[in-house]
Design a protein around this motif. Structure first.
Motif, mmCIF file in Angstrom:
data_model
loop_
_atom_site.group_PDB
_atom_site.id
_atom_site.type_symbol
_atom_site.label_atom_id
_atom_site.label_comp_id
_atom_site.label_asym_id
_atom_site.label_seq_id
_atom_site.Cartn_x
_atom_site.Cartn_y
_atom_site.Cartn_z
ATOM 1 N N GLU A 179 -0.047 41.018 25.559
ATOM 2 C CA GLU A 179 -0.637 39.702 25.835
ATOM 3 C C GLU A 179 -1.129 39.580 27.275
ATOM 4 O O GLU A 179 -0.396 39.855 28.225
ATOM 5 C CB GLU A 179 0.412 38.611 25.563
ATOM 6 C CG GLU A 179 -0.089 37.207 25.746
ATOM 7 C CD GLU A 179 -1.046 36.757 24.651
ATOM 8 O OE1 GLU A 179 -1.823 35.837 24.905
ATOM 9 O OE2 GLU A 179 -1.005 37.320 23.533
ATOM 10 N N GLU A 180 -2.371 39.171 27.421
ATOM 11 C CA GLU A 180 -2.967 38.871 28.726
ATOM 12 C C GLU A 180 -2.420 37.520 29.185
ATOM 13 O O GLU A 180 -2.542 36.521 28.492
ATOM 14 C CB GLU A 180 -4.486 38.808 28.594
ATOM 15 C CG GLU A 180 -5.208 38.307 29.834
ATOM 16 C CD GLU A 180 -5.058 39.234 31.021
ATOM 17 O OE1 GLU A 180 -4.431 38.810 32.012
ATOM 18 O OE2 GLU A 180 -5.565 40.366 30.950
ATOM 19 N N ILE A 181 -1.753 37.493 30.370
ATOM 20 C CA ILE A 181 -1.172 36.235 30.855
ATOM 21 C C ILE A 181 -1.926 35.681 32.055
ATOM 22 O O ILE A 181 -1.488 34.721 32.686
ATOM 23 C CB ILE A 181 0.332 36.397 31.186
ATOM 24 C CG1 ILE A 181 0.536 37.466 32.254
ATOM 25 C CG2 ILE A 181 1.124 36.707 29.931
ATOM 26 C CD1 ILE A 181 1.960 37.545 32.780
ATOM 27 N N ASN A 182 -3.075 36.274 32.372
ATOM 28 C CA ASN A 182 -3.925 35.821 33.482
ATOM 29 C C ASN A 182 -3.205 35.813 34.826
ATOM 30 O O ASN A 182 -3.418 34.940 35.657
ATOM 31 C CB ASN A 182 -4.538 34.449 33.177
ATOM 32 C CG ASN A 182 -5.445 34.503 31.972
ATOM 33 O OD1 ASN A 182 -6.235 35.434 31.829
ATOM 34 N ND2 ASN A 182 -5.313 33.526 31.091
ATOM 35 N N GLU A 183 -2.300 36.772 34.986
ATOM 36 C CA GLU A 183 -1.604 37.018 36.253
ATOM 37 C C GLU A 183 -1.495 38.529 36.394
ATOM 38 O O GLU A 183 -1.780 39.264 35.452
ATOM 39 C CB GLU A 183 -0.191 36.416 36.238
ATOM 40 C CG GLU A 183 -0.141 34.906 36.123
ATOM 41 C CD GLU A 183 1.306 34.404 36.016
ATOM 42 O OE1 GLU A 183 2.242 35.196 36.280
ATOM 43 O OE2 GLU A 183 1.485 33.239 35.663
ATOM 44 N N ALA A 184 -1.036 38.974 37.555
ATOM 45 C CA ALA A 184 -0.797 40.414 37.738
ATOM 46 C C ALA A 184 0.246 40.873 36.723
ATOM 47 O O ALA A 184 1.281 40.235 36.557
ATOM 48 C CB ALA A 184 -0.323 40.688 39.150
ATOM 49 N N GLN A 185 -0.059 41.956 36.026
ATOM 50 C CA GLN A 185 0.862 42.482 35.004
ATOM 51 C C GLN A 185 1.138 43.960 35.238
ATOM 52 O O GLN A 185 1.154 44.749 34.307
ATOM 53 C CB GLN A 185 0.267 42.278 33.607
ATOM 54 C CG GLN A 185 0.280 40.842 33.137
ATOM 55 C CD GLN A 185 -0.303 40.716 31.742
ATOM 56 O OE1 GLN A 185 -1.469 40.404 31.597
ATOM 57 N NE2 GLN A 185 0.515 40.957 30.731
ATOM 58 N N ASN A 186 1.386 44.313 36.485
ATOM 59 C CA ASN A 186 1.615 45.718 36.807
ATOM 60 C C ASN A 186 2.790 46.301 36.037
ATOM 61 O O ASN A 186 2.770 47.476 35.665
ATOM 62 C CB ASN A 186 1.838 45.892 38.311
ATOM 63 C CG ASN A 186 0.591 45.566 39.105
ATOM 64 O OD1 ASN A 186 -0.510 45.623 38.582
ATOM 65 N ND2 ASN A 186 0.773 45.187 40.358
ATOM 66 N N GLU A 187 3.822 45.469 35.797
ATOM 67 C CA GLU A 187 4.998 45.974 35.086
ATOM 68 C C GLU A 187 4.700 46.280 33.627
ATOM 69 O O GLU A 187 5.461 46.974 32.956
ATOM 70 C CB GLU A 187 6.172 44.984 35.190
ATOM 71 C CG GLU A 187 6.046 43.713 34.352
ATOM 72 C CD GLU A 187 5.145 42.638 34.945
ATOM 73 O OE1 GLU A 187 4.971 41.604 34.294
ATOM 74 O OE2 GLU A 187 4.611 42.828 36.065
ATOM 75 N N ASP A 188 3.590 45.744 33.104
ATOM 76 C CA ASP A 188 3.248 45.944 31.690
ATOM 77 C C ASP A 188 2.189 47.012 31.463
ATOM 78 O O ASP A 188 2.096 47.566 30.379
ATOM 79 C CB ASP A 188 2.708 44.632 31.088
ATOM 80 C CG ASP A 188 3.811 43.614 30.849
ATOM 81 O OD1 ASP A 188 4.955 44.022 30.630
ATOM 82 O OD2 ASP A 188 3.507 42.415 30.887
ATOM 83 N N GLN A 189 1.370 47.286 32.445
ATOM 84 C CA GLN A 189 0.228 48.159 32.200
ATOM 85 C C GLN A 189 0.648 49.595 31.918
ATOM 86 O O GLN A 189 1.605 50.098 32.487
ATOM 87 C CB GLN A 189 -0.724 48.103 33.392
ATOM 88 C CG GLN A 189 -1.336 46.725 33.515
ATOM 89 C CD GLN A 189 -2.531 46.713 34.420
ATOM 90 O OE1 GLN A 189 -3.215 47.711 34.555
ATOM 91 N NE2 GLN A 189 -2.784 45.568 35.032
ATOM 92 N N GLY A 190 -0.097 50.216 31.010
ATOM 93 C CA GLY A 190 0.160 51.611 30.669
ATOM 94 C C GLY A 190 1.357 51.826 29.766
ATOM 95 O O GLY A 190 1.959 52.897 29.779
ATOM 96 N N LEU A 191 1.705 50.828 28.946
ATOM 97 C CA LEU A 191 2.834 50.980 28.023
ATOM 98 C C LEU A 191 2.480 51.951 26.904
ATOM 99 O O LEU A 191 1.355 51.978 26.423
ATOM 100 C CB LEU A 191 3.205 49.633 27.409
ATOM 101 C CG LEU A 191 3.730 48.543 28.333
ATOM 102 C CD1 LEU A 191 4.072 47.293 27.529
ATOM 103 C CD2 LEU A 191 4.947 49.022 29.095
ATOM 104 N N ASP A 192 3.472 52.736 26.506
ATOM 105 C CA ASP A 192 3.358 53.619 25.344
ATOM 106 C C ASP A 192 4.312 53.095 24.280
ATOM 107 O O ASP A 192 5.521 52.966 24.527
ATOM 108 C CB ASP A 192 3.722 55.056 25.700
ATOM 109 C CG ASP A 192 2.771 55.664 26.715
ATOM 110 O OD1 ASP A 192 1.585 55.264 26.727
ATOM 111 O OD2 ASP A 192 3.202 56.535 27.477
ATOM 112 N N PHE A 193 3.763 52.788 23.105
ATOM 113 C CA PHE A 193 4.558 52.199 22.028
ATOM 114 C C PHE A 193 4.452 53.064 20.782
ATOM 115 O O PHE A 193 3.369 53.537 20.427
ATOM 116 C CB PHE A 193 4.039 50.793 21.699
ATOM 117 C CG PHE A 193 4.710 50.165 20.512
ATOM 118 C CD1 PHE A 193 5.943 49.552 20.647
ATOM 119 C CD2 PHE A 193 4.112 50.193 19.262
ATOM 120 C CE1 PHE A 193 6.563 48.979 19.550
ATOM 121 C CE2 PHE A 193 4.730 49.626 18.161
ATOM 122 C CZ PHE A 193 5.962 49.016 18.310
ATOM 123 N N SER A 194 5.585 53.268 20.112
ATOM 124 C CA SER A 194 5.552 53.929 18.807
ATOM 125 C C SER A 194 6.656 53.340 17.934
ATOM 126 O O SER A 194 7.714 52.941 18.419
ATOM 127 C CB SER A 194 5.718 55.441 18.927
ATOM 128 O OG SER A 194 7.002 55.774 19.377
#
Length: 197
Positions: free
Chosen positions: A173-188
Motif C-alpha cells: 500500500e502506497e501511504i504517501n510518505e517515505a516507505q523505505n522500510e517497505d521497499q524491495g519486499l520479497d513475498f512468497s
C-alpha cells in the motif's frame, strides 16, 4: 545393344522414381513429426501466461488459474487497483455440502534477506463470477503479524455440484510518505484450501 541401352534407361527411370518416392515419404514423415512436436509444445503452453494447477480429491476440485504459488520480488508501493490478480475456483463433486477454509501457507516475507512483517503489505479476497470478474469483497488483511500459515476465510460452505470463484490480490500500500522500510519486499506463499471435517 539397343535393347540393352533401353533396358538400362528403364532401370534408371525406376531407380529415380524409387528415390523420388523415398524422398517424398521422408519429407512427409518430417512434416508430420514437426506438426506433432509443434502441437505438443503449443498445447502445453499457457496462452495467458498463467500456471494452471488442479488439485482433486473425492469431494472437491480446486482449480488454480494462476497457480497455487504466489511469488513477488522487489515490491514497490502501489494501489490495490494495480495489484496482480491470483484467481482460483472450487467445485464440489461430492454428494453432500462441504465446509472449507482458505489460507496463506508457507508464508515468507523478507527484505534484503531478513524476515520481516509489514502492516502496509495488504491482501483482499473477492468473490468472483465464472469469468473471474470481482463481485463482492469477502475479506481483507495485512501481514503485520507474520506466521507460516495465515487464515484468509474460514468455514465456507459449498453445496454439491456448486462452483465458487475467487480473486485474491496482494499489494504494498502506497501511504504517501517515505516507505523505505517497505521497499524491495520479497513475498512468497501458497493459497491453501483445507476441508473442515
Amino acid at each position: 545393344m539397343m535393347e540393352n541401352h533401353e533396358q538400362m534407361e528403364v532401370e534408371n527411370k525406376k531407380n529415380n522414381a524409387g528415390k523420388i518416392i523415398l524422398v517424398i515419404i521422408i519429407l512427409l514423415l518430417l512434416i508430420s513429426f514437426t506438426v506433432g512436436v509443434s502441437y505438443h509444445f503449443f498445447s502445453k503452453m499457457d496462452v495467458d501466461g498463467g500456471n494452471h494447477e488442479v488439485i482433486t480429491n473425492d469431494e472437491i476440485n480446486v482449480f488454480y488459474l494462476t497457480g497455487q504459488d504466489i511469488q513477488v520480488e522487489g515490491m514497490m508501493p502501489g494501489y490495490e487497483k494495480d495489484a496482480p490478480r491470483h484467481t482460483f475456483s472450487l467445485e464440489n463433486n461430492g454428494k453432500s455440502s462441504q465446509k472449507y477454509t482458505i489460507s496463506f501457507v508457507n508464508v515468507e516475507l523478507q527484505q534484503a534477506g531478513r524476515d520481516i512483517s509489514s502492516a502496509n503489505l495488504k491482501w483482499s479476497l473477492y468473490e468472483a463470477n465464472s469469468s473471474y470478474s470481482e463481485q463482492k469483497e469477502l475479506a481483507i488483511g495485512d501481514f503485520s503479524v507474520l506466521e507460516s500459515t495465515l487464515p484468509i476465510l474460514e468455514n465456507i460452505t459449498i453445496a454439491p455440484g456448486e462452483k465458487q470463484y475467487y480473486v485474491l490480490k496482494i499489494w504494498l500500500e502506497e501511504i504517501n510518505e517515505a516507505q523505505n522500510e517497505d521497499q524491495g519486499l520479497d513475498f512468497s506463499a501458497q493459497v491453501g484450501i483445507g476441508l473442515v471435517k
